[in-house]
Enzyme design. Sequence first.
Site, mmCIF file in Angstrom:
data_model
loop_
_atom_site.group_PDB
_atom_site.id
_atom_site.type_symbol
_atom_site.label_atom_id
_atom_site.label_comp_id
_atom_site.label_asym_id
_atom_site.label_seq_id
_atom_site.Cartn_x
_atom_site.Cartn_y
_atom_site.Cartn_z
ATOM 1 N N THR A 72 24.912 -67.551 4.830
ATOM 2 C CA THR A 72 24.181 -66.777 3.827
ATOM 3 C C THR A 72 22.860 -66.290 4.413
ATOM 4 O O THR A 72 22.341 -66.846 5.377
ATOM 5 C CB THR A 72 23.847 -67.622 2.583
ATOM 6 O OG1 THR A 72 22.784 -68.546 2.888
ATOM 7 C CG2 THR A 72 25.045 -68.380 2.071
ATOM 8 N N ASP A 73 22.306 -65.255 3.811
ATOM 9 C CA ASP A 73 20.900 -64.937 4.046
ATOM 10 C C ASP A 73 20.085 -65.982 3.299
ATOM 11 O O ASP A 73 20.626 -66.846 2.599
ATOM 12 C CB ASP A 73 20.595 -63.521 3.558
ATOM 13 C CG ASP A 73 19.377 -62.907 4.246
ATOM 14 O OD1 ASP A 73 18.580 -63.665 4.845
ATOM 15 O OD2 ASP A 73 19.209 -61.686 4.177
#
Length: 585
Positions: A288-289
């Site tokens: 994920t960011d």
Amino acid sequence: MYEENVMVDLSRAPFNLSPDAIAWVETTLSSLSLDEKLGQLFINLDTSFDESYLDSVVSEHKVGGIRFMGAASSVVQAHIRYAQSKAKVPLLVASNPEMGGAGSISDGTLVTSHLGAGSSPDPDDAYRLGYVGGRETAAIGCNWAFAPIVDIHRNWRNTVIGTRSFGDNADIVIERAKRYFDGLSESGSAAAMKHFPGDGIDERDQHVVTTYNTLGHDEWNDSYGRVYRELIEYGVQSIMIGHIGAPELSRHFRPEMTDAEVKPATLAPELLQDLLRGELGFNGLIITDASMMVGFTQALPRRDAVPAAIAAGCDMFLFFRDPAKDRAYLRAGIENGVVTEERLNEALLRVLGLKASLGLHETPRDELVPPVDALEVIGSDEHRAIAASVSDRAVTLVKDTANTLPLTPQSHPRIRLYGITGQSDFTGTDPSGYLDIAKQELERAGFEVHVFKNALQRAAEGEEGVYFHTVMADEASGDYAEKYDAALVFANVAGFAQEATVRIHWSTPMAAEIPWYVTEVPTVLVSLNQPNHLIDVPMVKTLVHAYTPSRESIRAAVEKITGASEFTGTFNENVWCGATWGTRL
């Protein structure tokens, strides 16, 4: 013993593991407790360099990796060395070498931005950007780069990737991203290209709001999809997922989906599993960011979002909000079946597989971080020379419609120097240091330089009775052209993650630094960051883009303004700010 998911093949790209390395992955996985398995799925953002803090991160929370806040290279290297010494399983250590070593460490080399590397006529300047960034971050002990950025800057109003994209079309992004990956790979670091499914369509910033890539399936495939296919085939090991929704793509795979059901890609199994794993065939690690970004947090309550991201297909979760709670949320998601045992083990296979592909499993623990003398490469003469050569090629003349250039100390000896400064970004970098460099470089070229100070600066220096009307009266005097022969404006308008867009913000109403003086003397604006300034200063007839506020870029810009060297950089249509009338005049 885990139940192996047949979708994970560690023997093929991008892992390419030997039978012995696969055996290490399997043995390690079977040795982990549930708490240790949970920890392997998290990357911690280290906000302290205190050893007791690291003890809690590594020993208590059992993380799979770390990323650190910027500091001097010697401090960061010691920090990483200590962390690796305490970890049961060697750590992935991430960095953000988007502009070279700068940004990851305070003494790193600022080479150029992605846009600068995309604007150079030499594709190998993207290689040089990755090469310097990889060498400097590897010297401190990093083994994983959150780069290259493979977004396409199609919307000129988008400023979160305005300088962080190689360009406005898939061809330039593919070409330069591959060269960046080549340069980075020389250091032995893995790459995480970002931000799938692709930024640059929306004008907003997912740090503060969920954004959207609204392309249909066919158009996306011809642009962003082509970028990802080519880079996946090229061997990029991991992909960072943006908190970016893709309504048309989601509905392509889930036709019954309502608008309210569209989620950012980090929570969208149709984008991660059907598209990225299925159609694009990506076998590597998905991360994920940053999970504190509002583009993620606005979508679901945290207790639901943490396990949902892993269930959707993310293999690692970037940053805790609260380590104990986030791990408890993931544990609850496993217990209630949101995250199946198969999905958990699939993620762990990829995490451990990436570590093995980097050779972490067979490197002696005390050799995971290079010795102190490895730091000599950081900010070295070699890297500074690379930065200078890249800047020389990249600096771009966007327009000179009044034939102002060249400006020389002989033709225009007295320069009025203005600075347009944005806010400091989250790295804490001083956004105004560029102006001293500009003054020094102009004086070095032989000019007499007079630096403008706005009302706030003059008041801060103790001047009484000063406000914007008095400054304007002083500046816009009838003898302006008798005092100065030309005006140079350097703009360092940077920063993201605090507002949805970034534009020029003048110091006061009707500020005296606004280029009212274009009718009085020849005026040149040099952008050291964003490419879209003509929306705010269309009256400026000469615009130079230097891309970064480094001494090397500023020196190259001055040399080209004076005619000492030629402009060779290129630009794309975003500089004209769409159909805005007047920007080309």
